[in-house]
Design an enzyme around this catalytic site. Structure first.
Site, PDB file in Angstrom:
ATOM      1  N   GLU A  26      -0.745  -2.308   5.131  1.00 13.16           N
ATOM      2  CA  GLU A  26       0.648  -1.935   6.257  1.00 13.16           C
ATOM      3  C   GLU A  26       0.096  -0.750   7.034  1.00 13.16           C
ATOM      4  OE1 GLU A  26       3.598  -1.659   9.504  1.00 13.16           O
ATOM      5  OE2 GLU A  26       3.376  -0.291   7.533  1.00 13.16           O
ATOM      6  N   GLU A  27      -0.401   0.320   5.889  1.00 15.56           N
ATOM      7  CA  GLU A  27      -0.201   1.725   7.277  1.00 15.56           C
ATOM      8  C   GLU A  27      -1.681   1.968   7.914  1.00 15.56           C
ATOM      9  OE1 GLU A  27       2.072   3.369   7.286  1.00 15.56           O
ATOM     10  OE2 GLU A  27       3.547   2.841   5.160  1.00 15.56           O
ATOM     11  N   ASP A  41       0.556  -0.925   0.359  1.00 12.26           N
ATOM     12  CA  ASP A  41       0.193  -0.142  -0.432  1.00 12.26           C
ATOM     13  C   ASP A  41       0.906   1.127  -0.193  1.00 12.26           C
ATOM     14  OD1 ASP A  41       0.883  -0.894   2.459  1.00 12.26           O
ATOM     15  OD2 ASP A  41      -1.002   0.163   3.638  1.00 12.26           O
ATOM     16  N   HIS A  53       8.079   8.699   4.532  1.00 15.38           N
ATOM     17  CA  HIS A  53       6.186   9.042   5.043  1.00 15.38           C
ATOM     18  C   HIS A  53       6.483  10.605   4.181  1.00 15.38           C
ATOM     19  CE1 HIS A  53       3.893   5.990   7.532  1.00 15.38           C
ATOM     20  NE2 HIS A  53       4.484   5.378   6.477  1.00 15.38           N
TER      21      HIS A  53
HETATM   22 ZN   LIG Z   1       4.737   3.708   6.615  1.00 19.10          ZN
HETATM   23 ZN   LIG Z   2       6.181   1.035   5.614  1.00 16.83          ZN
END
Ligand SMILES: [Zn+2]
Ligand SMILES: [Zn+2]
Length: 436
Positions: A168-169, A110, A397
């Site tokens: 995962e986020e 993702d 990020h």
């Molecule tokens: Zn992340």
């Molecule tokens: Zn990550």
């Protein structure tokens, strides 16, 4: 859980005692050369796929196109491919020519709601969405590893499960998803795996691998505190119960939990991230809501911080006669590297990269849902340096995050060797080649 063993002779001895021969029967030079040749053969295609995924980033639980591309590449090769696992996940099983144990390798797929600002020729075509955590690189590396190991299939002693995981986020509000759901939907069950490997790109020097021998990441919990006061005219406080003042005291008192009650050698973080309340400048606030996150490495701290937080909120509101709600949600647990597996696999890393490139790493207070996989089977998780020469250390990020693509063949090489050594080592164990 509080003990964080050093990656050292002690751990290696522990490994030997547990029966994991450190790098038992390492990949022979001929196999090593075949791996390198297969990587070279697939390199251009894998980089192309990575760029396609990077240009078409998809948010958590919406990784439809990414999953389609991956499944479409593996299906014709004879992998046993399951799609739609944990919503959009792909599980691809490669059965080797020889009998042996099963291990798993995981990538996440993702992207994040970030507007890309890298200026790359293959930058995101999806406005406001970007692979700012490098999961495009993870997917490419694990797909590449699948292609390489498929070419060595007849010599493979056991089974390899390749996991391409959504979300995962974190799944969108009101949805389930991620590694937890993958585990619940049986991603590691058929066949049952005896080790699971995961990794994350990291803005450290390219070519370095960072390994934390015990705790790798923190447990990440969330909380919402609601202070319930009583509104009144801003000039007549005696008739109200000021939720703003009470909330301010709570915020200050919460800071002393970590600084004054937890062991300084066992890290914890308590962050109040939002504070919202009140209606108007001249009205005593009736209600204030505080939201935040708690990060801990040990269960001791996790329980303690939660208990003391509620006590702070209960007692401070009680002083003023106000009401409260305290909501605490345990989130992703801490990733903990299985010490025996870590010790058995570290020699593989040292052999491949050289001793000075394998760096003992401290636990990071970030969250990583690989923790759920590593609870189901012994896990080994590492960070892969992706900051190329002359590149700034742009954090994960951030809109400028841009891993050096030469990390892709390196990652494939590392994972291919880890899997082969793990299968060899564990085959030796299963056939009684190394005693417990
Ligand atoms: Zn992340
Ligand atoms: Zn990550």
């Amino acid at each position: 859980m509080t003990a964080r063993p050093r990656l050292s002779a002690a751990v290696l001895v522990l490994a030997a005692l547990a029966g994991y021969p450190p790098s038992a029967r390492p990949v022979d030079p001929k196999t090593g050369r075949r791996i390198d040749a297969e990587i070279e053969k697939n390199r251009a295609e894998i980089v192309k796929i990575r760029r396609f995924i990077h240009m078409n980033p998809e948010l958590s639980n919406r990784e439809f196109e990414t999953a389609r591309v991956i499944a479409a590449r593996l299906q014709p090769l004879g992998f046993d491919v399951r799609t739609g696992v944990a919503k959009t996940g792909v599980v691809a099983v490669l059965r080797g020519g020889g009998a042996g144990p099963a291990v798993a390798v995981r990538a996440d797929m993702d992207a994040l709601p970030v507007q890309e600002a890298t200026g790359l020729p293959y930058k995101s075509l999806n406005p406001g969405v970007m692979h700012a955590c490098g999961h495009d690189v993870h997917s490419a590396i694990v797909l590449g590893t699948a292609l390489v190991l498929n070419a060595l299939k007849s010599d493979l002693k056991g089974t390899v499960t390749f996991l391409f995981q959504p979300a995962e986020e974190g799944a969108p509000e009101g949805e389930e998803g991620g590694a937890d759901l993958m585990v619940r939907e049986g991603a590691l069950d058929d066949p049952p795996v005896s080790a699971v490997f995961g990794f994350h790109v990291w803005p450290e020097t390219l070519g370095l691998v960072l390994v934390a021998p015990g705790n790798v990441t923190a447990a990440a919990d969330s909380f919402t505190i609601t202070v319930k006061g009583r509104s009144a005219h801003g000039a007549r406080p005696q008739e109200g119960l000021d939720a703003v003042v009470i909330a301010a005291e709570i915020v200050t008192a919460l800071q002393t939990i970590v600084s004054r009650t937890t062991d300084p050698t066992d890290p914890a973080v308590l962050t109040v991230g939002t504070i919202n309340g009140g209606a108007r400048r001249n009205i005593i606030a009736e209600r204030v809501v505080l939201e935040g996150t708690v990060r801990t490495l040990s269960e001791t701290n996790q329980k303690k911080v939660r208990r003391l937080m509620e006590s702070v909120v209960r007692n401070i509101t009680a002083i003023y006669g106000a009401g409260y709600e305290f909501e605490y949600k345990p989130g992703t647990p801490s990733v903990f590297n299985n010490p025996e597996l870590a010790a058995a696999m570290t020699p593989t890393l040292v052999r491949l990269l050289g001793k000075d490139k394998v760096v003992e790493w401290q636990p990071q207070m970030i969250a990583e849902d690989f923790a759920f996989l590593a609870r189901k089977a012994p896990g080994f998780y590492f960070f892969l340096g992706v900051r190329g020469p002359g590149q700034a250390a742009t954090p994960l990020h951030s809109p400028g995050f841009s891993p050096d693509e030469s990390a892709i063949p390196l990652g494939i090489r590392i994972l291919s060797h880890l899997v082969l050594d793990a299968l060899e080592g564990q085959s030796a164990l299963l056939s009684g080649g190394a005693g417990h």
